[in-house]
Design an enzyme around this catalytic site. Structure first.
Site, PDB file in Angstrom:
ATOM      1  N   GLY A 208       0.830  -1.205   0.000  1.00  0.00           N
ATOM      2  CA  GLY A 208       0.000   0.000   0.000  1.00  0.00           C
ATOM      3  C   GLY A 208       0.860   1.248   0.000  1.00  0.00           C
ATOM      4  O   GLY A 208       2.053   1.190  -0.276  1.00  0.00           O
ATOM      5  N   ASN A 209       0.251   2.373   0.283  1.00  0.00           N
ATOM      6  CA  ASN A 209       1.020   3.612   0.407  1.00  0.00           C
ATOM      7  C   ASN A 209       0.383   4.493   1.480  1.00  0.00           C
ATOM      8  O   ASN A 209      -0.635   4.135   2.049  1.00  0.00           O
ATOM      9  CB  ASN A 209       1.124   4.331  -0.946  1.00  0.00           C
ATOM     10  N   HIS A 210       1.014   5.639   1.743  1.00  0.00           N
ATOM     11  CA  HIS A 210       0.598   6.467   2.887  1.00  0.00           C
ATOM     12  C   HIS A 210      -0.534   7.446   2.584  1.00  0.00           C
ATOM     13  O   HIS A 210      -0.836   8.301   3.416  1.00  0.00           O
ATOM     14  CB  HIS A 210       1.791   7.269   3.413  1.00  0.00           C
ATOM     15  N   SER A 211      -1.145   7.360   1.423  1.00  0.00           N
ATOM     16  CA  SER A 211      -2.190   8.342   1.086  1.00  0.00           C
ATOM     17  C   SER A 211      -3.302   8.334   2.147  1.00  0.00           C
ATOM     18  O   SER A 211      -3.787   7.276   2.539  1.00  0.00           O
ATOM     19  CB  SER A 211      -2.782   8.012  -0.280  1.00  0.00           C
ATOM     20  N   ALA A 276      -4.093   7.590  -5.035  1.00  0.00           N
ATOM     21  CA  ALA A 276      -2.712   7.114  -5.168  1.00  0.00           C
ATOM     22  C   ALA A 276      -2.798   5.599  -5.415  1.00  0.00           C
ATOM     23  O   ALA A 276      -2.691   4.793  -4.492  1.00  0.00           O
ATOM     24  CB  ALA A 276      -1.941   7.413  -3.889  1.00  0.00           C
TER      25      ALA A 276
END
Ligand code: CTP
Length: 403
Positions: A208-211, A276
């Protein structure tokens, strides 16, 4: 511009109240009909006489006026106003507004107001940062109140930081903006993607990512407030838009986001793809939790590309549809964003440059540039994401209307 607009100003107990006479003058000069309500403690900072002289109307802080023997109905005042602006909004008043308390006249008006409420907080930086205050602000925003974010600077306490009420001129501009843009996207169907996507590795792990999703959520809220019919396809985020005018489609993976967008895009007038989206997903998703192999210190995951949602809608779009993308860059921002704009066949691209301070997934502020199809670049200052959203909507409106 504000001729005939009925603006109710609510002043609460904060040193910033001394700036409100200036706001009253700006509104009156522009033709607005202004009435003022004050909490009892606001009178320690600015006098009712100043405000009644400038507004041309008696200032109210009680339902009952002992001098005239007249009863001022809070319900009538709430119905009278086109907009109720609480400025400065103290931490105490915001907390009471969030909980629906009504232990003074201003709060009774808040509870009975049928018009939108705008609020401009003012307090010391630690009070502003406190979790309770932040939670109250969040509650009010989710309920549809319009937030005028405080600026950073010198505070009455001598400390320096976030919490200073926005200047009267800026509040006045937000008020003008509110009336100008009120219903300008009425009848438009808007599709927005926001947040990260999670790509499963096994039943307990993902890429995943930090969005946080906040930027896209603010864009969705701004469109809904300006009359659009909004569908928000939101990846895993712990923020909820909580506005009844936003249709929320929660998704987890890029594939789910792609499927949702494909369902709604054909009937969309404006698509804003701010999510994102993960660019890769594991080729295989393990059925069971992957165990550590005692004989192996490394592990290889084979990744495959996800669907590029923005590229797909760019390829599908007809002449009446407007597609807006985002570009998140850490280097050569402008060049990369322009390349994305053209190769993905979209109308506008919003560039976020991660190397600037105050910009990023976890930040509440953002600094953007918007690039149009003909390579025109519009640069903006660092602002709260709710205000950045208004800039994005303005650019879209101008693009659609060839302004
Ligand atoms: N996007 C998308 N689907 C993807 C990847 C990105 O719809 N699978 C969209 C994003 O929502 C954004 C735009 O494409 O509007 C650009 O995203 P970004 O991550 O900046 O660029 P990429 O196209 O993924 O290219 P790169 O990662 O190489 O910079």
């Amino acid at each position: 511009m504000l001729t005939g607009k009925k603006i109710l100003l609510g002043i609460t107990g904060s040193i910033a109240a001394y700036k409100i006479p200036l706001l009253v003058r700006l509104l009156k000069k522009d033709g607005a009909d202004v009435r003022v309500v004050m909490t009892p403690s606001a009178k320690d900072f600015v006098t009712p006489l100043t405000l009644s002289t400038l507004s041309g109307n008696p200032v109210l802080s009680h339902g009952f006026d002992p001098e005239t023997g007249k009863w001022e109905s809070h319900v009538e005042l709430g119905l009278w106003a086109d907009l109720f602006v609480v400025a400065p909004a103290s931490a105490n008043t915001m907390a009471k507004m969030a909980y629906g308390m009504a232990d003074n006249y201003l709060l009774t008006v808040c509870l009975s107001a049928k018009c939108p409420i705008m609020f401009a907080p003012a307090m010391d930086l630690d009070m502003y940062k406190h979790q309770a205050t932040q939670q109250n602000i969040k509650t009010l925003i989710e309920r549809g109140c319009i937030f005028v974010a405080p600026s950073s600077g010198e505070l009455a306490s001598g400390l320096c930081g976030e919490g200073r009420m926005e200047e009267p001129q800026k509040i006045y501009e937000r008020i003008k903006d509110f009336f100008q843009t009120k219903r300008r996207f009425t009848g438009k169907k808007v599709l927005i993607t926001a947040g990260p996507t999670y790509e499963a590795i096994d039943p307990v792990r993902f890429i995943g990512n930090h969005s946080s999703g906040l930027m896209g959520i603010e864009i969705a809220r701004a469109f809904a407030r300006q009359g659009a019919e909004v569908t928000l396809v939101l990846g895993p985020s712990n923020i909820s838009p909580n506005m009844k005018d936003i249709r929320l489609m929660p998704v987890t993976s890029a594939k789910e986001m792609y499927d949702a967008v494909m369902t709604f895009f054909p009937k969309t007038d404006i698509a804003v793809m701010s999510a994102a989206v993960a660019d890769f997903r594991p080729e295989m998703v393990a059925d069971q939790k992957i165990k550590k192999n005692p004989d192996n210190d490394t592990m290889t995951l084979k990744l495959v590309k996800t669907e590029d949602i923005l590229r797909s809608v760019g390829a599908m779009k007809n002449e009446k549809q407007t597609v807006v993308g985002f570009a998140l860059e850490t280097e050569n921002g402008l060049t990369n964003a322009k390349k994305k704009l053209h190769t993905k066949n979209i109308d506008l691209i919003v560039l976020n440059e991660m190397n600037e301070s105050g910009v990023g997934f976890k930040s509440k502020t953002n600094k953007i540039s918007i690039i149009t199809k003909d390579d025109k670049v519009i640069e903006f200052e660092l602002k709260a994401k709710s205000e950045v959203a208004l800039d994005v909507l303005n650019a879209i409106y101008q693009y659609i209307n060839h302004e």
